[in-house]
Design a protein around this motif. Structure first.
Motif, PDB file in Angstrom:
ATOM      1  N   LYS A 171     -12.973 -45.754  16.737  1.00  0.00           N
ATOM      2  CA  LYS A 171     -13.702 -45.156  15.607  1.00  0.00           C
ATOM      3  C   LYS A 171     -13.438 -45.942  14.326  1.00  0.00           C
ATOM      4  O   LYS A 171     -14.366 -46.230  13.556  1.00  0.00           O
ATOM      5  CB  LYS A 171     -13.279 -43.699  15.440  1.00  0.00           C
ATOM      6  CG  LYS A 171     -13.973 -42.980  14.293  1.00  0.00           C
ATOM      7  CD  LYS A 171     -13.506 -41.528  14.210  1.00  0.00           C
ATOM      8  CE  LYS A 171     -14.178 -40.809  13.026  1.00  0.00           C
ATOM      9  NZ  LYS A 171     -13.732 -39.394  12.920  1.00  0.00           N
ATOM     10  N   ASN A 172     -12.183 -46.300  14.089  1.00  0.00           N
ATOM     11  CA  ASN A 172     -11.826 -47.018  12.868  1.00  0.00           C
ATOM     12  C   ASN A 172     -12.387 -48.443  12.846  1.00  0.00           C
ATOM     13  O   ASN A 172     -12.719 -48.974  11.787  1.00  0.00           O
ATOM     14  CB  ASN A 172     -10.308 -47.055  12.703  1.00  0.00           C
ATOM     15  CG  ASN A 172      -9.714 -45.679  12.460  1.00  0.00           C
ATOM     16  OD1 ASN A 172     -10.415 -44.754  12.051  1.00  0.00           O
ATOM     17  ND2 ASN A 172      -8.430 -45.528  12.737  1.00  0.00           N
ATOM     18  N   THR A 231      -9.134 -44.077  21.297  1.00  0.00           N
ATOM     19  CA  THR A 231     -10.404 -43.522  20.813  1.00  0.00           C
ATOM     20  C   THR A 231     -10.460 -43.542  19.294  1.00  0.00           C
ATOM     21  O   THR A 231     -11.492 -43.864  18.698  1.00  0.00           O
ATOM     22  CB  THR A 231     -10.588 -42.086  21.335  1.00  0.00           C
ATOM     23  OG1 THR A 231     -10.577 -42.102  22.777  1.00  0.00           O
ATOM     24  CG2 THR A 231     -11.902 -41.494  20.854  1.00  0.00           C
ATOM     25  N   GLN A 232      -9.344 -43.213  18.645  1.00  0.00           N
ATOM     26  CA  GLN A 232      -9.302 -43.254  17.190  1.00  0.00           C
ATOM     27  C   GLN A 232      -9.413 -44.692  16.675  1.00  0.00           C
ATOM     28  O   GLN A 232     -10.071 -44.962  15.668  1.00  0.00           O
ATOM     29  CB  GLN A 232      -8.005 -42.616  16.685  1.00  0.00           C
ATOM     30  CG  GLN A 232      -7.898 -42.533  15.163  1.00  0.00           C
ATOM     31  CD  GLN A 232      -9.019 -41.705  14.551  1.00  0.00           C
ATOM     32  OE1 GLN A 232      -9.316 -40.603  15.022  1.00  0.00           O
ATOM     33  NE2 GLN A 232      -9.640 -42.219  13.507  1.00  0.00           N
ATOM     34  N   THR A 262      -6.241 -41.067  23.598  1.00  0.00           N
ATOM     35  CA  THR A 262      -6.489 -40.451  22.289  1.00  0.00           C
ATOM     36  C   THR A 262      -6.308 -41.474  21.165  1.00  0.00           C
ATOM     37  O   THR A 262      -7.127 -41.560  20.248  1.00  0.00           O
ATOM     38  CB  THR A 262      -5.536 -39.260  22.075  1.00  0.00           C
ATOM     39  OG1 THR A 262      -5.760 -38.285  23.096  1.00  0.00           O
ATOM     40  CG2 THR A 262      -5.766 -38.627  20.708  1.00  0.00           C
TER      41      THR A 262
END
Length: 550
Positions: free
Chosen positions: A327-328, A323-324, A320
């Motif tokens: 994205k960033n 994954t963030q 998790t």
């Protein structure tokens, strides 16, 4: 008026010795020092260097200046830089121009590290140096002088502390600790060689710049999950009073030593155009054609329980977070330090990573290389699972191959610099007045000739010629890139004052030949640097007064 900004070590080989500003090499990724002033300043004695964690560590700088046995050559990831001009017309151009590629703020390097040979008195010892005893009692052990370097004593406690720091650092990196009979002579020799260099630095009045010291400490703080220098100081001093100041002093000394060594190498290493041409005709030059990849790499390590096992729930949490992060990282100007800091807020295990610099595919980890080489510049991988955790990688740049094409901007500027005769508020008022004149249709070149405080470019209507990435200070380059052709910018500020720039043209230029010659010169320099540094170190040792106490 000299507005060159890359004023320290104005030689394009300065990165050969720059470990404090280098990025992680893949082989040493994610060995993060504990937040301990002794550990983070330890000097590694193993032949393979790492670049301070994600970006820079104090110990790798120390290795750069004092590592005793291994001869390693800096892998400079940055394209060779060359001075574009000394004319004041290039006032905001960096004095060392990256002629073929966008420079990285962190460079991958194996620090050139050489010291003078171990003193015979110590090298012949089968154990650690004998303690100093008083002349009155051969049985009374004291914290006495273990060596004298010129007029400076080296205490036994200094040697013991340095050995303990080195051992702790090696253990933290899961590297073998040499036996005491090897480690003590090596560390003593490092202390002696460093003191000789510090004596020269003192005589010459060399000092590390405050902003360079702050940058190195900020990097170190961020590697340890600390957002600011103030917080870093509090944490270090909470563990041991005065730890932060001691660390700062060591960073300052290491940077000054790096400057001293660079000066010596620059005067000792001479590479002619004929040397470059001969190299380019040799089979060795084929290596210059290989593509190199510059990446940002973040790893979210699995968090183990008390038994050393990682549960499915913990792996899911790591995924998790990764994954963030992915994205960033997709943002065009992603701030990797901020991304790591934000991700660490909700995750216990130490998140690790940084700007990895440039690597050829063969140097990349096998389990990651196929993902990296498949990326286009700017793309980010999905989280990649390895035994250690989830990895997220962004390809920032790719260089090499048969052709090198770069973007260039034909740029003009108007500079208003504050001075004793022109206070800062008046300078801002004047640049705003000029901006209003432009908006009313007045000619840019005429206004530059009339008002610009950069005399070289002002006489040419503010013309700076063709500008490449890395030529300018960051604030100027950022504004230049977002200004359309035949348009001018809003007023903006740099360390030199207030600017308005205008982009007359934009083009792509083939600099493959320049790139190959610069890379060839860098390869030759790296090849000659270890021996040149070793020769200098031996000269230093021969000229210094060194006495090993027995």
């Amino acid at each position: 008026m000299n507005h060159a900004v890359m004023h320290n070590l104005p030689n394009f080989h300065r990165n050969t010795l720059s470990a404090l500003t280098s990025a992680l090499i893949y082989g040493a990724l994610l060995v993060m020092p504990t937040l301990n002033a002794q550990a983070v300043t330890a000097t590694a004695v193993t032949a393979k260097t790492n670049t301070t964690s994600s970006k820079t560590t104090v110990e790798s700088s120390k290795k750069s200046s004092t590592k005793p046995a291994a001869q390693t050559t800096s892998k400079s990831s940055k394209a060779v830089t060359a001075n574009k001009t000394t004319n004041a017309a290039k006032s905001v151009k960096a004095a060392t121009k990256a002629s073929v590629s966008k420079p990285t703020t962190q460079k991958t390097a194996k620090a050139v590290s050489q010291t003078a040979p171990i003193a015979p008195e110590v090298a012949n010892s089968s154990a650690k140096p004998a303690p100093v005893v008083t002349s009155n009692s051969q049985d009374q052990v004291i914290d006495g002088v273990i060596a004298i370097v010129n007029d400076t004593p080296i205490l036994r406690s200094q040697l013991d502390r340095a050995v303990a720091q080195t051992s702790a650092q090696l253990q933290a990196q899961n590297k073998p600790v040499p036996p005491a009979q090897q480690l003590y002579p090596q560390i003593l020799d490092q202390l002696i060689t460093k003191q000789i260099q510090l004596d020269i630095i003192k005589r010459q009045g060399l000092q590390a710049e405050e902003n360079a010291v702050n940058a190195a400490l900020t990097n170190l703080a961020q590697q340890n999950g600390v957002a600011s220098l103030a917080e870093f100081q509090q944490k270090l001093d909470a563990q041991r009073a005065g730890s932060y100041q001691a660390l700062r002093q060591k960073v300052s000394e290491d940077l000054a030593i790096q400057t001293l060594q660079q000066q010596q190498l620059s005067s000792r290493i001479k590479i002619s155009d004929q040397d470059v041409n001969n190299f380019l005709k040799s089979p060795e030059s084929n290596a210059l054609e290989k593509s190199q990849y510059r990446t940002l790499h973040i790893r979210v390590p699995f968090e183990a329980d008390a038994a050393g096992k990682t549960s499915d729930k913990q792996k899911k949490q790591a995924l998790t977070v990764a994954t963030q992060i992915a994205k960033n990282l997709q943002a065009e100007n992603a701030n990797i330090e901020q991304i790591m800091t934000d991700a660490q807020t909700n995750y216990n295990a130490q998140i690790q990573g940084g700007d990895m610099g440039y690597h050829v595919a063969a140097e990349l980890p096998t389990e990651l290389s196929k993902n990296i080489t498949a990326l286009e510049v700017g793309q980010v991988t999905n989280p990649i699972a390895t035994a250690e955790g989830y990895n997220v990688i962004k390809l920032v740049d790719k260089r090499g191959g048969q052709q090198k094409i770069i973007d260039q901007w034909h740029t003009r500027h108007i500079l208003i610099s504050p001075s004793t005769a022109l206070p800062a508020d008046m300078a801002k008022q004047q640049i705003d007045t000029i901006y209003e004149k432009l908006r009313q249709g007045e000619d840019f070149a005429t206004l530059a000739s009339t008002y610009s405080k950069d005399p070289g470019s002002a006489s040419n209507g503010g013309d700076l010629g063709w500008v490449s990435e890395g030529d300018m200070v960051p604030s100027f380059e950022a504004m230049m890139k977002k200004t359309s052709v035949n348009d001018y910018s809003v007023p903006f500020q740099s360390q030199f004052g207030w600017h308005i720039l205008k982009v007359d043209e934009k083009r792509q230029k083939d600099v493959s030949d320049v790139y190959r010659k610069n890379m060839a010169r860098e390869v030759l320099y790296q090849r000659m640097a270890p021996q040149a540094l070793d020769d200098w170190m031996q000269d230093l040792r021969a000229q210094a007064y060194v006495k090993i106490m027995q």
